[in-house]
Scaffold this active site. Sequence first.
Site, short mmCIF file in Angstrom:
data_model
loop_
_atom_site.label_atom_id
_atom_site.label_comp_id
_atom_site.label_asym_id
_atom_site.label_seq_id
_atom_site.Cartn_x
_atom_site.Cartn_y
_atom_site.Cartn_z
NE ARG A 19 -8.53 -11.75 -1.14
CZ ARG A 19 -7.71 -10.73 -0.96
NH1 ARG A 19 -7.86 -9.94 0.09
NH2 ARG A 19 -6.74 -10.51 -1.82
N GLY A 35 -5.96 -3.43 -7.75
CA GLY A 35 -7.08 -2.53 -7.49
C GLY A 35 -6.61 -1.18 -6.99
CG ASP A 48 -5.74 -6.58 2.31
OD1 ASP A 48 -6.85 -6.73 1.75
OD2 ASP A 48 -5.00 -5.61 2.09
NE ARG A 79 -10.95 -6.17 -6.64
CZ ARG A 79 -9.91 -5.82 -5.89
NH1 ARG A 79 -8.69 -6.01 -6.34
NH2 ARG A 79 -10.10 -5.31 -4.70
CB SER A 97 -0.86 0.05 1.26
OG SER A 97 -1.90 -0.86 1.19
#
Length: 444
Positions: free
Chosen positions: A357, A93, A326, A121, A22
């Site tokens: 997921r 993403g 995550d 997505r 990130s």
Amino acid sequence: MRLSIHGGAPLVGSVRVPADKSLTHRALIFSALAKGQSVVTARGAGEDNLSTARVLRDLGVTIVRDGDTFTIEGVGPQGLKPPSQPLDCGNSGTTMRLMAGVLAGAGVTATLVGDGSLMKRPMGRVCKPLRQLGAEIRGSMSGEKELAPIAIGPGRMQDGMIRLDVASAQVKSALLLAGLVSERKVTVHEPSLSRDHTERLLSAMGANIVSLTNAGVPGVRCGPSELTPIQLEVPGDFSSAAFVLSASALIPGSRVTVRDVGVNGTRTGLLEIMEELRVQVRVSKWRELTGEPVADVVAQASELDARQAGDRPTVVAGEVVPRLIDELVVISALAARARGRVEVRDAHELRVKESDRIAEVVRLLAAFGVVVEGKRDGFIIDGPQPLKAAHVDVSSDHRVALTAAVLALAAPGISILEGFDVAAVSFPTFVADMRSLGARIDIA
Ligand code: S3P
């Protein structure tokens, strides 16, 4: 790539994991938007970060990579050039959503595309509020859903305030960046606090960022700002450390330290759940690096127990969810081996990550002999359940692949994981790092 993993070998020692994904995305993008040269060191950066570097290069930014060091010649907020072809965000993403904000704010004519997973997505969550702010941006409609390709053109941005329905650092960052490059004041409120790397790094680079958190509702405003270039060494990714620490917790005789890892509280919800599961985990050597807390984290083999006072289950829900979003896949591996029940709720977002997921947790754990009850917004696992070696395809999603590796390292016997290449999206050094701790992994 097919991995053959011999389960049960204790993991002992210390490792560093790749640089925070990130933070690396943000460091590259913000450096491009500053005027002048920035140097970002991102150890073992994965494919997602390379997608961001590629997209910025396609926009005319010079980025020279020498090993782990990226030298970026920042072009300033209005210096990005319209690309000659669609910008390929790969599996990332974060690349697509943050760059949607930057390009829409700057009014650069461009199209954003990605791989098969990313093209499915939801992008309405970023396109709609950007349109509300006056940007010209449109995804491709598939029924009610707005997906990539995303087409961007010259809009007329205004000041504005957006309230997000779902806590999302990607959407929050896209909106703040759109404000920054268009020199408009943009305020974002979210239902609970998502990771705040954008706010911290923009502040460190001199941006006009104001926290407006009020009565527990997180809010932030970005006003017209100039960014100064940075020299940044990105700390290790807590989300990658999560796999190493979980494997250490699950394999008898293990004790592993992950060094120099980012421990920003908006990311470390897993530590709180590990404590509830009685994992022996300890954080030490706290320090700060360009506005982000960094530490060493050690986890050792533990008797996992999910039973809370009065035999209540361990519940993962509410405000902690964005702080471990995550890590929910690998939490399923811990839950499988913990005595008692673990319930994950309020995590609908898992349905729209790199894969669905929730469905993938059910499928993956079934391959290792573990029964999981999938729910609309989470899952329930009653443990402890014995693990059996599996032969399973893990190519759907990097975090599914890495969780599969954790399960395989903990299960007795030899497991075969097909399609493990996908792990390079975030953790390209996984096999080498785990071997250095004593794992028995062959690449077949
Ligand atoms: C990220 C934010 C999270 C996270 C993703 C990375 C980021 O997504 O799941 O892996 O870097 O901002 P959302 O913002 O969609 O929750």
